[in-house]
Design an enzyme around this catalytic site. Sequence first.
Site, short mmCIF file in Angstrom:
data_model
loop_
_atom_site.label_atom_id
_atom_site.label_comp_id
_atom_site.label_asym_id
_atom_site.label_seq_id
_atom_site.Cartn_x
_atom_site.Cartn_y
_atom_site.Cartn_z
N GLY A 93 76.24 -25.10 20.91
CA GLY A 93 75.92 -24.49 19.10
C GLY A 93 74.97 -24.24 19.47
N GLY A 94 73.68 -24.48 18.92
CA GLY A 94 72.70 -23.39 18.22
C GLY A 94 71.94 -22.49 19.95
N GLY B 152 89.23 12.26 29.52
CA GLY B 152 87.54 12.16 28.85
C GLY B 152 87.40 11.15 29.19
N ALA B 153 87.56 10.84 30.67
CA ALA B 153 87.17 10.18 31.53
C ALA B 153 86.46 10.67 32.36
CB ALA B 153 87.44 8.89 32.75
#
Length: 510
Positions: free
Chosen positions: A169-170, A404-405
């Site tokens: 949860g929180g 691109g790498a």
Amino acid sequence: MHDLIEALEQKRASARIGGGQTRIDSQHAKGKLTARERIEVLLDEGSFEEYDMFVEHRCADFGMEEQKIPGDGVVTGHGTINGRLVYVFSKDFTVFGGSLSRAHAEKIVKVQQMAVKNGAPVIGIFDAGGARIQEGVDSLAGYADIFMENVLSSGVIPQISVIMGPCAGGDVYSPALTDFIFMVKDTSYMYVTGPDVVKTVTNEEVTHETLGGASVHAKKSGVVDGAFENDIEALTQIRRLIDYLPASNREKPPVRPVHDTFDRQEMSLDTLVPPNPNTPYDMKELITKVVDEGDFFEVSPQFGGNIICGFGRIEGSTVGVVANQPMTLAGVLDIDASRKAARFVRFCDCFNIPVVTFVDVPGFMPGTKQEYGGLIKHGAKLLFAYAEATVPKVTVITRKAYGGAYDVMSSKHLRGDVNYAWPTAEIAVMGAKGAVEIIFRKEAGDPEKLAARTKEYETNFANPYVAAKRGYIDDIIMPHNTRKRVATALRTLKNKSLTNPWKKHDNIPL
Ligand code: HXC
């Protein structure tokens, strides 16, 4: 006076016992230490000073006014790790399951604020059942106060979370906002909603472990940066990690005495890269042979294994190491690897830690799974992280740096400061086979011609000299001298000064 001192001692003893011996025994029976025992292991002996030991919750609903336990489920304070100040909070599962009341939250916020003011890391130890159900909205307010401090502290002081029990949860979002999260195998689990809610909403049947155990988060989701066997191992490793980190963004990384010579040669590196470009080799061997005394703290070793991230030291000073790992998926950049390394590079940049990058990357991972998963945006994260980083950046290309790498992996074009290549480097738009198949498509039916074209491409492009001729790499270095060359480069960059244009903040492709 004697009575007053005795009364104080009694009050302290009652706070120290938390939820009582039975619950402490049950904690031990599960293989977990208590909140206080964890702090003892984490900090230097006798260095812990506690705050807010007598804080109690202020809830008067559901009979809670009758159930008050001093400290209210979290132990907070400061101490030292190898002599350096850290702030700490440790959730006490024996007190209302470590659940978070308003008062409990205020204690955590207090140490968070002190840590920022005094420039020291915060380490949070989690073992708790989420919001104190009896407190309702006050508990939610308390969580939000902690989140707010997490966000304001981000990039100012290192924040580390260790999950040593339930974290639901929180409780999950504060760790998620911190720099590193670690878990303990078998005893800890982390999820937004537990198995019961999952069953109700989605009809899936899952256990705590399969939903949010350490193996899930360390291997699949990448939410955590490491999983350890038990509490002691986890806390000992956090001590080790803290040793690498500056206490805040106002400091340079700590410098440790070192017995390793800066120009140590490693002749075995000359044969690390196999003759066949498709044969893998272990990039970790290079890393451990370059950093001081082979000491390397790897982050997220089980997630995105095609890229290695971690901390080492060169001449006693911390460096962040990022390296493609040819042993896993040939070192390709995919979604997981890009996300993992981007976050790591950004951490280093926040905290003035130079980044050393070892490159052997065949490109970005092709395929629908990757494209549908948003590889474009995730790959851009890594590109963005390297480009915006102003810390010293030293790059060594050992073998492939394709497409691109090549650009992404701390290239000269993204303000790499010193970029080296080994003689085995292949800096090209793509591998020879793929390139030839495209540019000589018309000759596809003639294997002999194609083989000749491939050979021609390899000779002309699969090497470091084309890039070297253009100044895209600064030198082609002997593999055995890598430590010396990297160390010397880092020496020259000690006083590097580079700032980005003014902006409120950037807009990294999240
Ligand atoms: C108050 C709690 C509590 C809670 C546990 N306890 N969780 N008290 N608020 N959230 C108490 C129990 O009553 C019990 O008290 C003791 O802690 C130990 O709990 P057990 O259930 O006996 O332990 P165990 O079997 O180990 O189970 C642990 C657990 C379970 C899985 C964490 O307690 C549990 O499911 N708790 C509730 C989790 C939850 O739903 N939390 C709220 C999430 S909502 P005694 O006196 O018997 O020892 C949330 C929203 C916040 O957090 C969002 C903010 C963004």
